[in-house]
Design a protein around this motif. Sequence first.
Motif, PDB file in Angstrom:
ATOM      1  N   GLY A 274       7.433   6.349  -0.275  1.00  0.00           N
ATOM      2  CA  GLY A 274       8.269   6.351   0.973  1.00  0.00           C
ATOM      3  C   GLY A 274       7.357   7.067   2.338  1.00  0.00           C
ATOM      4  N   ASP A 275       6.654   8.016   1.870  1.00  0.00           N
ATOM      5  CA  ASP A 275       5.630   8.859   2.766  1.00  0.00           C
ATOM      6  C   ASP A 275       4.238   8.034   2.829  1.00  0.00           C
ATOM      7  OD1 ASP A 275       7.615  11.145   2.831  1.00  0.00           O
ATOM      8  OD2 ASP A 275       6.217  12.114   1.499  1.00  0.00           O
ATOM      9  N   LEU A 276       3.918   7.556   1.981  1.00  0.00           N
ATOM     10  CA  LEU A 276       2.482   6.784   1.985  1.00  0.00           C
ATOM     11  C   LEU A 276       2.560   5.463   2.730  1.00  0.00           C
ATOM     12  CD1 LEU A 276      -0.046   8.074   1.006  1.00  0.00           C
ATOM     13  CD2 LEU A 276      -0.088   6.287  -1.059  1.00  0.00           C
ATOM     14  N   ASN A 277       3.498   4.750   2.592  1.00  0.00           N
ATOM     15  CA  ASN A 277       3.753   3.525   3.398  1.00  0.00           C
ATOM     16  C   ASN A 277       3.456   3.690   4.765  1.00  0.00           C
ATOM     17  OD1 ASN A 277       4.706   0.940   2.454  1.00  0.00           O
ATOM     18  ND2 ASN A 277       6.618   1.839   1.807  1.00  0.00           N
ATOM     19  N   LYS A 278       3.723   4.344   5.389  1.00  0.00           N
ATOM     20  CA  LYS A 278       3.404   4.698   6.898  1.00  0.00           C
ATOM     21  C   LYS A 278       1.933   5.217   7.081  1.00  0.00           C
ATOM     22  CE  LYS A 278       8.035   6.570   7.617  1.00  0.00           C
ATOM     23  NZ  LYS A 278       8.045   7.451   6.223  1.00  0.00           N
ATOM     24  N   GLN A 279       1.446   5.737   6.429  1.00  0.00           N
ATOM     25  CA  GLN A 279       0.030   6.385   6.042  1.00  0.00           C
ATOM     26  C   GLN A 279      -0.851   5.044   5.762  1.00  0.00           C
ATOM     27  OE1 GLN A 279      -1.358   9.734   3.830  1.00  0.00           O
ATOM     28  NE2 GLN A 279       1.005  10.733   4.293  1.00  0.00           N
ATOM     29  N   SER A 280      -0.415   4.383   5.029  1.00  0.00           N
ATOM     30  CA  SER A 280      -1.256   3.221   4.565  1.00  0.00           C
ATOM     31  C   SER A 280      -1.287   2.216   5.663  1.00  0.00           C
ATOM     32  CB  SER A 280      -0.724   2.395   3.338  1.00  0.00           C
ATOM     33  OG  SER A 280      -0.975   3.490   2.163  1.00  0.00           O
ATOM     34  N   LEU A 281      -0.032   1.863   6.381  1.00  0.00           N
ATOM     35  CA  LEU A 281       0.067   0.894   7.508  1.00  0.00           C
ATOM     36  C   LEU A 281      -1.139   1.529   8.517  1.00  0.00           C
ATOM     37  CD1 LEU A 281       1.035  -1.570   9.055  1.00  0.00           C
ATOM     38  CD2 LEU A 281       2.956  -0.110   9.576  1.00  0.00           C
ATOM     39  N   GLU A 282      -1.037   2.737   8.977  1.00  0.00           N
ATOM     40  CA  GLU A 282      -1.808   3.359   9.931  1.00  0.00           C
ATOM     41  C   GLU A 282      -3.558   3.019   9.478  1.00  0.00           C
ATOM     42  OE1 GLU A 282      -1.076   4.171  12.777  1.00  0.00           O
ATOM     43  OE2 GLU A 282       0.894   3.916  12.336  1.00  0.00           O
ATOM     44  N   LYS A 283      -3.727   3.419   8.309  1.00  0.00           N
ATOM     45  CA  LYS A 283      -5.123   3.247   7.763  1.00  0.00           C
ATOM     46  C   LYS A 283      -5.500   1.679   7.890  1.00  0.00           C
ATOM     47  CE  LYS A 283      -7.636   4.051   3.465  1.00  0.00           C
ATOM     48  NZ  LYS A 283      -7.453   4.673   2.002  1.00  0.00           N
ATOM     49  N   ILE A 284      -4.803   0.741   7.673  1.00  0.00           N
ATOM     50  CA  ILE A 284      -4.797  -0.662   7.724  1.00  0.00           C
ATOM     51  C   ILE A 284      -5.059  -0.845   9.140  1.00  0.00           C
ATOM     52  CG2 ILE A 284      -3.718  -3.070   7.583  1.00  0.00           C
ATOM     53  CD1 ILE A 284      -1.991  -1.764   5.049  1.00  0.00           C
ATOM     54  N   LYS A 285      -4.148  -0.447  10.009  1.00  0.00           N
ATOM     55  CA  LYS A 285      -4.355  -0.663  11.295  1.00  0.00           C
ATOM     56  C   LYS A 285      -5.764  -0.019  12.047  1.00  0.00           C
ATOM     57  CE  LYS A 285       0.282  -0.491  13.306  1.00  0.00           C
ATOM     58  NZ  LYS A 285       1.289   0.452  13.939  1.00  0.00           N
ATOM     59  N   ALA A 286      -5.966   1.221  11.662  1.00  0.00           N
ATOM     60  CA  ALA A 286      -7.396   1.496  11.754  1.00  0.00           C
ATOM     61  C   ALA A 286      -8.576   0.987  11.264  1.00  0.00           C
ATOM     62  CB  ALA A 286      -7.502   3.046  11.346  1.00  0.00           C
ATOM     63  N   ALA A 287      -8.404   0.321  10.385  1.00  0.00           N
ATOM     64  CA  ALA A 287      -9.361  -0.599  10.018  1.00  0.00           C
ATOM     65  C   ALA A 287      -9.601  -1.996  10.677  1.00  0.00           C
ATOM     66  CB  ALA A 287      -9.313  -1.255   8.393  1.00  0.00           C
ATOM     67  N   GLY A 288      -8.700  -2.220  11.719  1.00  0.00           N
ATOM     68  CA  GLY A 288      -9.033  -3.307  12.570  1.00  0.00           C
ATOM     69  C   GLY A 288      -7.949  -4.257  12.438  1.00  0.00           C
ATOM     70  N   LEU A 289      -7.245  -4.389  11.526  1.00  0.00           N
ATOM     71  CA  LEU A 289      -6.293  -5.644  11.224  1.00  0.00           C
ATOM     72  C   LEU A 289      -5.198  -5.619  12.333  1.00  0.00           C
ATOM     73  CD1 LEU A 289      -7.358  -4.806   8.421  1.00  0.00           C
ATOM     74  CD2 LEU A 289      -5.762  -6.207   7.441  1.00  0.00           C
ATOM     75  N   GLN A 290      -5.091  -6.816  12.601  1.00  0.00           N
ATOM     76  CA  GLN A 290      -3.802  -7.134  13.602  1.00  0.00           C
ATOM     77  C   GLN A 290      -2.582  -7.022  12.799  1.00  0.00           C
ATOM     78  OE1 GLN A 290      -4.297 -10.577  16.197  1.00  0.00           O
ATOM     79  NE2 GLN A 290      -2.211 -10.587  16.190  1.00  0.00           N
ATOM     80  N   VAL A 291      -1.414  -6.131  13.220  1.00  0.00           N
ATOM     81  CA  VAL A 291      -0.237  -6.146  12.510  1.00  0.00           C
ATOM     82  C   VAL A 291       0.809  -6.725  13.174  1.00  0.00           C
ATOM     83  CG1 VAL A 291       1.464  -4.484  11.621  1.00  0.00           C
ATOM     84  CG2 VAL A 291      -0.959  -3.976  11.523  1.00  0.00           C
ATOM     85  N   ASN A 292       1.376  -7.758  12.630  1.00  0.00           N
ATOM     86  CA  ASN A 292       2.649  -8.144  13.373  1.00  0.00           C
ATOM     87  C   ASN A 292       4.118  -7.870  12.682  1.00  0.00           C
ATOM     88  OD1 ASN A 292       1.560 -10.272  15.334  1.00  0.00           O
ATOM     89  ND2 ASN A 292       0.252 -10.683  13.371  1.00  0.00           N
TER      90      ASN A 292
END
Length: 334
Positions: A274-292
Amino acid sequence: MRKLLLTTTALAFAVTAAAPAFAQFNDRTIRVSNGVNADHPVGNGITAMQACLDQKSGGKLKLQAFWGGALGGDLQATQALRSGVQEAVVTSSSPLVGIEPALGVFDLPFLFANAQEAYQILDGEFGDMMNEKLEAAGLINLAYWENGFRNLSNSVRPVTKWEDFEGMKVRVMQNNIFLDTFQNLGANATPMAFGEVFSALETKAIDAQENPYVTIDTSKFFEVQNYITETNHAYTPFLFLFSKPIFDTYTQEEQAALRECAAVGRDLQRSVIGDLNKQSLEKIKAAGLQVNVLSEEEQQRIREKSMVVYEKHKDTIGADIVDSILAELAEIRK
Ligand code: TF8
């Protein structure tokens, strides 16, 4: 009188001390394999489960974890359990539909609306009923852990509506319900074992895959993908399976400790996800992926289009099983 009492007490202590501690427990090394890496929340769950086992067994029951599919993929490891050559695996339910077709019920697209619904179904009577079926197949499900809600990643274009799936080469699990769900959306769906996904994405043999954010993060898929769409198209449970042939040789106390401690691990593992889901998404965004994020309207369109999959697979899963989970969900949602 007082002297007598003292002597009796002393004797009682002597008897307790003489009895070997944790006599109902044997020294056991329990191999647990999983396809994910050690930094996935399954790792936290295993640590919590071990702490619980240490306490209950006086350190006699030891979990030995194998990560990254080191003992084979989900299906291979599960077969090793059935034949009694490996103790335990944390596996997605989806690749096991060939062993128990009723498990396919969890693969129906958009079945669960949120994690709470999933927990109620899995930890309740419905989950128990499924566990009985697994037991008949030589598998003891100690508890339902969490893989989680699945989202799509790809390397070719943003996906914001179902038409965007057209012709996209999407890796799916080895499971016909997933295959049909993505084919029905126009994708070129390819079943593939989890262990092959990273290199298939890297070499562009496939364009896309779908897994929870935490897996996209810890298995490094984001390094070879450009777009993510929060589709939440399915919730996959992890099963903490134990080999029935091996379990049957354990003492009742050992069996009870394993069940109780697997539930302790489950609770922690779910809360870490539950906690890591948000952190993982932030990490993915920071890596430059476009999130829709799919709009309500588009999600509704995909959901409606996917309903044919329910009809198509109802008989294979078992019509009674599908009807009963839908009835229970309707009850929960009242
Ligand atoms: C898949 C599953 C996997 C897991 C595990 C890592 O995509 O979602 O993430 O079952 O083996 O195959």
